[in-house]
Write a protein that holds these residues in place. Sequence first.
Motif, mmCIF file in Angstrom:
data_model
loop_
_atom_site.group_PDB
_atom_site.id
_atom_site.type_symbol
_atom_site.label_atom_id
_atom_site.label_comp_id
_atom_site.label_asym_id
_atom_site.label_seq_id
_atom_site.Cartn_x
_atom_site.Cartn_y
_atom_site.Cartn_z
ATOM 1 N N ALA A 167 0.844 -1.196 0.000
ATOM 2 C CA ALA A 167 0.000 0.000 0.000
ATOM 3 C C ALA A 167 0.884 1.253 0.000
ATOM 4 O O ALA A 167 2.014 1.241 0.483
ATOM 5 N N PRO A 168 0.398 2.359 -0.560
ATOM 6 C CA PRO A 168 1.169 3.612 -0.528
ATOM 7 C C PRO A 168 1.407 4.087 0.923
ATOM 8 O O PRO A 168 0.559 3.871 1.795
ATOM 9 N N GLU A 169 2.544 4.751 1.149
ATOM 10 C CA GLU A 169 2.903 5.266 2.478
ATOM 11 C C GLU A 169 3.387 6.711 2.362
ATOM 12 O O GLU A 169 4.114 7.065 1.431
ATOM 13 N N PHE A 170 2.969 7.539 3.367
ATOM 14 C CA PHE A 170 3.461 8.919 3.489
ATOM 15 C C PHE A 170 4.598 8.909 4.520
ATOM 16 O O PHE A 170 4.367 8.895 5.734
ATOM 17 N N LEU A 171 5.811 8.905 4.023
ATOM 18 C CA LEU A 171 6.955 8.772 4.925
ATOM 19 C C LEU A 171 7.200 10.036 5.748
ATOM 20 O O LEU A 171 7.773 9.963 6.835
ATOM 21 N N ASP A 172 6.801 11.213 5.270
ATOM 22 C CA ASP A 172 7.061 12.472 5.977
ATOM 23 C C ASP A 172 5.887 12.970 6.801
ATOM 24 O O ASP A 172 5.935 14.072 7.364
ATOM 25 N N GLY A 173 4.823 12.223 6.852
ATOM 26 C CA GLY A 173 3.642 12.673 7.579
ATOM 27 C C GLY A 173 3.755 12.412 9.068
ATOM 28 O O GLY A 173 4.637 11.662 9.522
ATOM 29 N N PRO A 174 2.904 13.023 9.890
ATOM 30 C CA PRO A 174 1.883 14.011 9.502
ATOM 31 C C PRO A 174 2.512 15.359 9.165
ATOM 32 O O PRO A 174 3.606 15.679 9.606
ATOM 33 N N TYR A 175 1.765 16.151 8.384
ATOM 34 C CA TYR A 175 2.281 17.401 7.858
ATOM 35 C C TYR A 175 1.667 18.594 8.603
ATOM 36 O O TYR A 175 0.560 18.499 9.151
ATOM 37 N N HIS A 176 2.458 19.725 8.600
ATOM 38 C CA HIS A 176 1.981 21.003 9.149
ATOM 39 C C HIS A 176 2.252 22.077 8.116
ATOM 40 O O HIS A 176 3.353 22.155 7.565
ATOM 41 N N ASP A 227 -3.187 3.329 -4.999
ATOM 42 C CA ASP A 227 -2.486 2.829 -6.188
ATOM 43 C C ASP A 227 -3.479 2.230 -7.179
ATOM 44 O O ASP A 227 -4.698 2.372 -7.012
ATOM 45 N N MET A 228 -2.955 1.546 -8.182
ATOM 46 C CA MET A 228 -3.763 0.994 -9.297
ATOM 47 C C MET A 228 -4.524 2.105 -10.006
ATOM 48 O O MET A 228 -5.605 1.900 -10.563
ATOM 49 N N GLY A 229 -3.919 3.350 -9.972
ATOM 50 C CA GLY A 229 -4.543 4.456 -10.676
ATOM 51 C C GLY A 229 -5.840 4.898 -10.062
ATOM 52 O O GLY A 229 -6.629 5.600 -10.714
ATOM 53 N N GLY A 230 -6.066 4.483 -8.809
ATOM 54 C CA GLY A 230 -7.293 4.871 -8.131
ATOM 55 C C GLY A 230 -8.465 3.961 -8.425
ATOM 56 O O GLY A 230 -9.580 4.237 -7.955
ATOM 57 N N HIS A 231 -8.258 2.860 -9.180
ATOM 58 C CA HIS A 231 -9.366 1.969 -9.528
ATOM 59 C C HIS A 231 -9.692 1.041 -8.370
ATOM 60 O O HIS A 231 -8.954 0.951 -7.378
ATOM 61 N N MET A 232 -10.763 0.349 -8.579
ATOM 62 C CA MET A 232 -11.209 -0.612 -7.575
ATOM 63 C C MET A 232 -10.148 -1.694 -7.397
ATOM 64 O O MET A 232 -9.517 -2.131 -8.350
ATOM 65 N N GLY A 233 -9.965 -2.123 -6.176
ATOM 66 C CA GLY A 233 -8.989 -3.155 -5.873
ATOM 67 C C GLY A 233 -7.620 -2.612 -5.518
ATOM 68 O O GLY A 233 -6.736 -3.370 -5.111
ATOM 69 N N GLY A 234 -7.429 -1.323 -5.716
ATOM 70 C CA GLY A 234 -6.127 -0.754 -5.367
ATOM 71 C C GLY A 234 -5.976 -0.566 -3.852
ATOM 72 O O GLY A 234 -6.951 -0.470 -3.100
ATOM 73 N N LEU A 235 -4.718 -0.522 -3.423
ATOM 74 C CA LEU A 235 -4.410 -0.296 -2.009
ATOM 75 C C LEU A 235 -4.222 1.201 -1.771
ATOM 76 O O LEU A 235 -3.814 1.950 -2.670
#
Length: 742
Positions: free
Chosen positions: A112-121, A196-204
């Motif tokens: 699944a996608p991850e935000f490594l620098d979060g949380p943001y201010h 991911d998966m371009g935002g389609h169904m089944g993406g993480l």
Amino acid sequence: QKVLNRSKRGWVWNQMFVLEEFSGPEPILVGRLHTDLDPGSSKIKYILSGDGAGTIFVINDKTGDIHAMKRLDREEKAEYTLTAQAVDRDTNKPLEPPSEFIIKVQDINDNAPEFLDGPYHATVPEMSIVGTFVTKVTATDADDPVYGNSAKLVYSILEGQPYFSIEPHTAIIRTALPNMDREAKEEYFVVIQAKDMGGHMGGLSGTTTVTITLTDVNDNPPKFAQSLYHFSVMEDIALGEPIGRVKANDLDIGENAKSSYDIIEGDGMDIFEITSEAQTQDGIIRLRKPLDFETKKSYTLKVEAANVHIDPRFISGGPFKDTATVKIVVEDADEPPVFSSPTYLLEVHENAAINSVIGQVTSHDPDVSSSPIRFSIDRHTDLERQFNINADDGKITLATPLDRETNIWHNITIVATETRNHSQVSRVPVAIKVLDVNDNAPEFASEHDAFLCENGKPGQVIQTVSAIDKDDPKNGHFFLYSLLPEMVNNPNFTIKKNEDNTLSILAKHSAFSRQKQEVYLLPIIISDSGNPPMSSTSTLTIRVCGCSSDGVVQSCNVEAYVLPIGLSMGALIAILACIILLLVIVVLFVTLRRHKNEPLIIKDEEDVRENIIRYDDEGGGEEDTEAFDIATLQNPDGINGFLPRKDIKPDLQFMPRQGLAPVPNGVDVDEFINVRLHEADNDPTAPPYDSIQIYGYEGRGSVAGSLSSLESSTSDSDQNFDYLSEWGPRFKRLGELYSVGE
């Protein structure tokens, strides 16, 4: 010529891939190795080596099939490099050179996608327009970005609408509503999703939070909390003291909330001032000039508060200022007396009479009650008590005589005190100038001695003198010089007044002689131009001197005639001093010689040592003549005609003897000692010196008689011990003991 032919590779296989995360019941077949040298018999053996050979990947040595024995993860390792070779099963000899190939792990969407620098201010100014950049977020996906859409991400906002928006592919967050007001809401909580998966169904998908804070801009004017302020103040408040505070509130913060205060209208603009306090942003009203309840009892001011920093984008929103009215009521206070003038200057002539009035000071109580005032002089400023003051009307009188020549100025302090409240006191300085009167006669500026040359010419100026006067007339000094009436026809000298107020003395003739008269006295009368005029007589001493041809004075004494030519007085004094010094040296020399020639025999009355007799000294033998005076033991009969010697070192200087030749080793030692002894005996300078002392006398007769038992009688019967009883009780008992036999 030998022909080289390229041999054709004998390996034959398909492209090899293996799917990651495969977990079937049986090992998965990755691919098959085959060589065209294999006729189908079992003589060929396949060998596999390289990454994971034997553990992850296993080959069937007969068929060449390669199987994956474990579940693979592409994110852990994406490809494996292996080496295959065909050998003879019996001899293990290679049939083909080894060949290298790669097994790639095919990706599946398992991360699944991850935000490594979060949380943001993030921050954005309030009142920003739509589309203002806020911040940018970034998410990462561990899947293969090349193969398929497993790592193709699309961003969206889950929370935070309708205030903010995000671009789906760039993840840039922007404002979505205009005129967001910080004073209404300062902080926003936004949730961002990456899928991911371009935002389609089944993406993480993965999410992060962005805290967006609106920063302040100056979009609010200051506002007074009330439109009217009331303050009261005592009239005796000190200058610069605070009277009251006003406050203009501003919804903005920081620099945008700073305001400056001014008094723009009112009847006390010159009496009061207002300043801004940096910490509280209050307007502090202070006193600039003294207040007087009796003159004005209240003031009305109009105070304005305005922002210091104005944002031109919002200036159209209205003036960033506000006004309020301030009323100040002055309350009465018991004030000290007030003098009619802050300082006084009085003038008085130095001959003013005692108790005469030289000036007056006035003072009043500024309060409504108007207490009576009493005056006094601060005696610390008038230590000599030269002035007095009337306690009721403030008239200053003279107590002691004044002298301008001693002190021109007198500075005193007058004290005014309320009779009803003695704590209310005021002081004022009074400067008294003493005016001059002509009460001093002029006199010579210094004692003058004039010198007149014997060979002078008639009319020659002998001396120019000046006069001084302790008085100080307004038009300056002007002196008149004259001779005594009986000296007007003086045949020797005359005087001449100069333009610079000085006097020149001139000789009338040239027949002056020291032998005839050495000193002349010329009395001169000096008068001033005062009213009334004052005069004094000063005498000028004129000495007749011998001068050189060019008029330089050489000697003014008559004794100079008797001195040898060319011998000055200084030389004569030096010669006389040398003679006196020689006489002193001669006297000292004679005295020392006389002291050395004293006789060796001293008389009894000159021997001080006879006054002290010590009997506790044992004696040091014949050579000891200093411990005590041996003369007390001498025979008194020998004193007549024989006096003891005073043992001193002889004056003779013994000539050193000539050195003897070295003594041979065979010389007798006794003879050598006798020679040295004879030389020492004949040397008068070597101690001990010759001295004769007599020790054979025991002493004079005593009243008590001899204590020696040698002269006692052989019988005790004729002894009488009664006299012992007269010596006291103890000796009485002793006498009784000795009288027992008797």
